[in-house]
Design an enzyme around this catalytic site. Structure first.
Site, mmCIF file in Angstrom:
data_model
loop_
_atom_site.group_PDB
_atom_site.id
_atom_site.type_symbol
_atom_site.label_atom_id
_atom_site.label_comp_id
_atom_site.label_asym_id
_atom_site.label_seq_id
_atom_site.Cartn_x
_atom_site.Cartn_y
_atom_site.Cartn_z
ATOM 1 N N LYS A 64 -17.486 -15.959 4.691
ATOM 2 C CA LYS A 64 -18.927 -15.828 4.923
ATOM 3 C C LYS A 64 -19.722 -15.601 3.651
ATOM 4 C CE LYS A 64 -18.635 -12.724 8.286
ATOM 5 N NZ LYS A 64 -19.159 -11.658 9.094
ATOM 6 N N GLY B 152 -12.591 -4.579 1.287
ATOM 7 C CA GLY B 152 -13.997 -4.187 1.436
ATOM 8 C C GLY B 152 -14.437 -3.214 0.355
ATOM 9 N N GLY C 169 -8.374 -8.721 0.474
ATOM 10 C CA GLY C 169 -7.108 -8.722 1.191
ATOM 11 C C GLY C 169 -6.479 -10.100 1.262
ATOM 12 N N ARG D 268 0.822 -1.218 0.000
ATOM 13 C CA ARG D 268 0.000 0.000 0.000
ATOM 14 C C ARG D 268 0.857 1.269 0.000
ATOM 15 N NH1 ARG D 268 -5.101 -1.354 4.025
ATOM 16 N NH2 ARG D 268 -6.398 -2.247 2.394
HETATM 17 P P1 ADP Z 1 -10.786 -11.751 1.034
HETATM 18 O O1 ADP Z 1 -10.025 -11.032 2.139
HETATM 19 O O2 ADP Z 1 -9.888 -12.181 -0.093
HETATM 20 O O3 ADP Z 1 -11.997 -10.988 0.596
HETATM 21 P P2 ADP Z 1 -12.312 -13.261 2.940
HETATM 22 O O4 ADP Z 1 -11.878 -12.314 4.013
HETATM 23 O O5 ADP Z 1 -13.701 -13.221 2.505
HETATM 24 O O6 ADP Z 1 -11.342 -13.112 1.668
HETATM 25 O O7 ADP Z 1 -12.041 -14.754 3.404
HETATM 26 C C1 ADP Z 1 -10.773 -15.185 3.797
HETATM 27 C C2 ADP Z 1 -10.861 -16.201 4.893
HETATM 28 O O8 ADP Z 1 -11.736 -17.251 4.559
HETATM 29 C C3 ADP Z 1 -9.530 -16.838 5.184
HETATM 30 O O9 ADP Z 1 -9.154 -16.517 6.497
HETATM 31 C C4 ADP Z 1 -9.789 -18.329 5.040
HETATM 32 O O10 ADP Z 1 -9.138 -19.097 6.017
HETATM 33 C C5 ADP Z 1 -11.269 -18.407 5.201
HETATM 34 N N1 ADP Z 1 -11.816 -19.624 4.599
HETATM 35 C C6 ADP Z 1 -11.733 -20.034 3.331
HETATM 36 N N2 ADP Z 1 -12.315 -21.227 3.149
HETATM 37 C C7 ADP Z 1 -12.799 -21.602 4.351
HETATM 38 C C8 ADP Z 1 -13.515 -22.740 4.825
HETATM 39 N N3 ADP Z 1 -13.830 -23.747 4.008
HETATM 40 N N4 ADP Z 1 -13.860 -22.767 6.123
HETATM 41 C C9 ADP Z 1 -13.524 -21.760 6.941
HETATM 42 N N5 ADP Z 1 -12.855 -20.656 6.556
HETATM 43 C C10 ADP Z 1 -12.488 -20.578 5.282
HETATM 44 MG MG MG Z 2 -10.397 -10.825 4.271
#
Ligand code: ADP
Ligand code: MG
Length: 379
Positions: free
Chosen positions: A197, A360, A339, A33
């Site tokens: 989620k 986000g 992220g 960043r």
């Molecule tokens: P990003 O930051 O790329 O938007 P998110 O914050 O939505 O991604 O999700 C990332 C998290 O999701 C990671 O910490 C990962 O461990 C978790 N994750 C991925 N698959 C699973 C799963 N099957 N069960 C629980 N957690 C998961």
């Molecule tokens: Mg995340």
């Protein structure tokens, strides 16, 4: 878009950057960043502007949080990257801040302490306090928004100052928005969605599904979809309140939304029909990885948000790692948002067409939300 460089000459310019970076024992673990902010800062230095940088770092809910979330180390890193002095002001208001601002020479750069120091005790920054916004606005002549990761938050240092001073977006924000627009307007894209989620991601599906070729699901969010078509998902992460909605989406877009056919649990690779009551799905399985690869063509634009599994654990990183490697090796035009997905790319040493700096913020943009600050800038 920034104004011609002579416009900024001798002017005091606040640049809101996003230096919310991971710091451990004084060492900045990921300076992406900070590096991404250099283009706008260098442009202003060359223009002869007096550059006042503002950023938040972490959350401030106590005096102790202030000790742990100072931007001082960031000012040192920035100084090294710029190859010049960066003055650091440890106050977010008061005489010392005002006199540092007023004694800046043209071409000089200063960084003010964490804007969220104003969050304790009264949340003035995060609640976009009017008095604070106008105090900061009065320090300067011009405002530039270049903190893409904070663009969706109406805080005093973002929307607050902008609504008083007006101003423009910087190079980084422009670049981010250009890439996200490219994604939104492309009618032939493949979306890979994972992460934890389901509720975080449904907005993206809803907004982009009509203009997508396929949406490939994985991560924790896919289990609510699997459950909605009657699969046993054991103790996998579930969004109970979204089950019906997932079913509706699947019914409506059955040839677009693709679900995993196998899953890795703590007991290994399992067909989605054979998950036991107490098992947890933690990654997409081998057949799913191959299926997803086969659905992506060389001319596709891929946008990826959210890892396919709990990639922080090497036992459950394969889905994320192999798909990322596949896109990289085959030179498939890929925009990485989020992220954790960006962090995974970095961890595996893979580069892509574009990696967004805002988790986000990029998600909200892909959901079709409008950012209020863009309405008051560029007017
Ligand atoms: P990003 O930051 O790329 O938007 P998110 O914050 O939505 O991604 O999700 C990332 C998290 O999701 C990671 O910490 C990962 O461990 C978790 N994750 C991925 N698959 C699973 C799963 N099957 N069960 C629980 N957690 C998961
Ligand atoms: Mg995340």
């Amino acid at each position: 878009m920034l104004k011609p460089n002579n416009y900024y000459k001798d002017k005091k310019v606040i640049v809101r950057v996003d230096y919310n970076v991971p710091i451990k024992d004084g060492v900045i673990e990921d300076n992406n960043r900070i590096v991404s902010s250099l283009k706008t800062i260098n442009y202003l230095i060359e223009s002869g502007a007096k550059v006042i940088l503002m950023s938040h770092l972490g959350k401030i809910k106590s005096e102790e949080d202030k000790v742990n979330n100072s931007l001082y180390d960031v000012s040192k890193e920035l100084s090294e990257l710029l190859g010049r002095e960066v003055k650091f002001c440890k106050y977010t208001r008061g005489n010392e801040l005002e006199s540092m601002v007023n004694s800046l020479e043209s071409g000089e750069v200063m960084l003010m302490e964490n804007t969220r120091f104003e969050d304790y005790p009264n949340k003035l920054e995060s609640f976009c306090d009017k008095e604070l916004s106008s105090y900061w606005a009065n320090l300067a002549d011009e405002y530039i928004m270049d903190a893409f990761g904070s663009i969706h938050r109406n805080h005093a240092s973002t929307y607050g100052i902008a609504s008083i001073l007006g101003g423009t977006t910087g190079f980084l924000v422009d670049e981010e928005l250009d890439h996200l627009k490219e994604v939104i307007y492309n009618k032939n894209k493949i979306i890979i969605l994972g992460g934890a989620k389901v509720s975080d991601k449904i907005g993206v599906i809803k907004n982009l599904v009509d203009d997508s070729k396929k949406i490939l699901l994985g991560g924790g969010m896919c289990f609510t979809f699997l459950k909605s078509i009657g699969k046993n998902v054991g103790n996998s992460i579930l969004g109970e309140d979204k089950i019906n909605y997932c079913k509706e989406l699947l019914d409506k877009y059955k040839d677009k939304i693709v679900l995993p056919i196998d899953i890795v649990t703590e007991n290994g690779n399992k067909n989605v029909d054979n998950i036991d009551d107490n098992e947890i799905g933690l990654d997409i399985g081998n057949n799913t990885i191959e299926l997803y690869k086969s659905l992506i063509n060389s001319e596709d634009l891929v946008v990826w948000n959210g890892p396919m599994g709990k990639f922080e654990d090497v036992n459950y990183e394969k889905g994320t790692k192999e798909l990322l490697e596949y896109l990289n090796i085959n030179n498939i035009k890929t925009v990485i948002c989020g992220g954790d997905t960006g962090f995974a790319s970095k961890k595996y040493g893979l580069s892509f067409y574009y990696i967004s700096t805002g988790g986000g913020a990029s998600l909200e943009y892909l959901e079709g939300k409008k950012f209020d600050i863009l309405e008051v800038l560029n007017k």
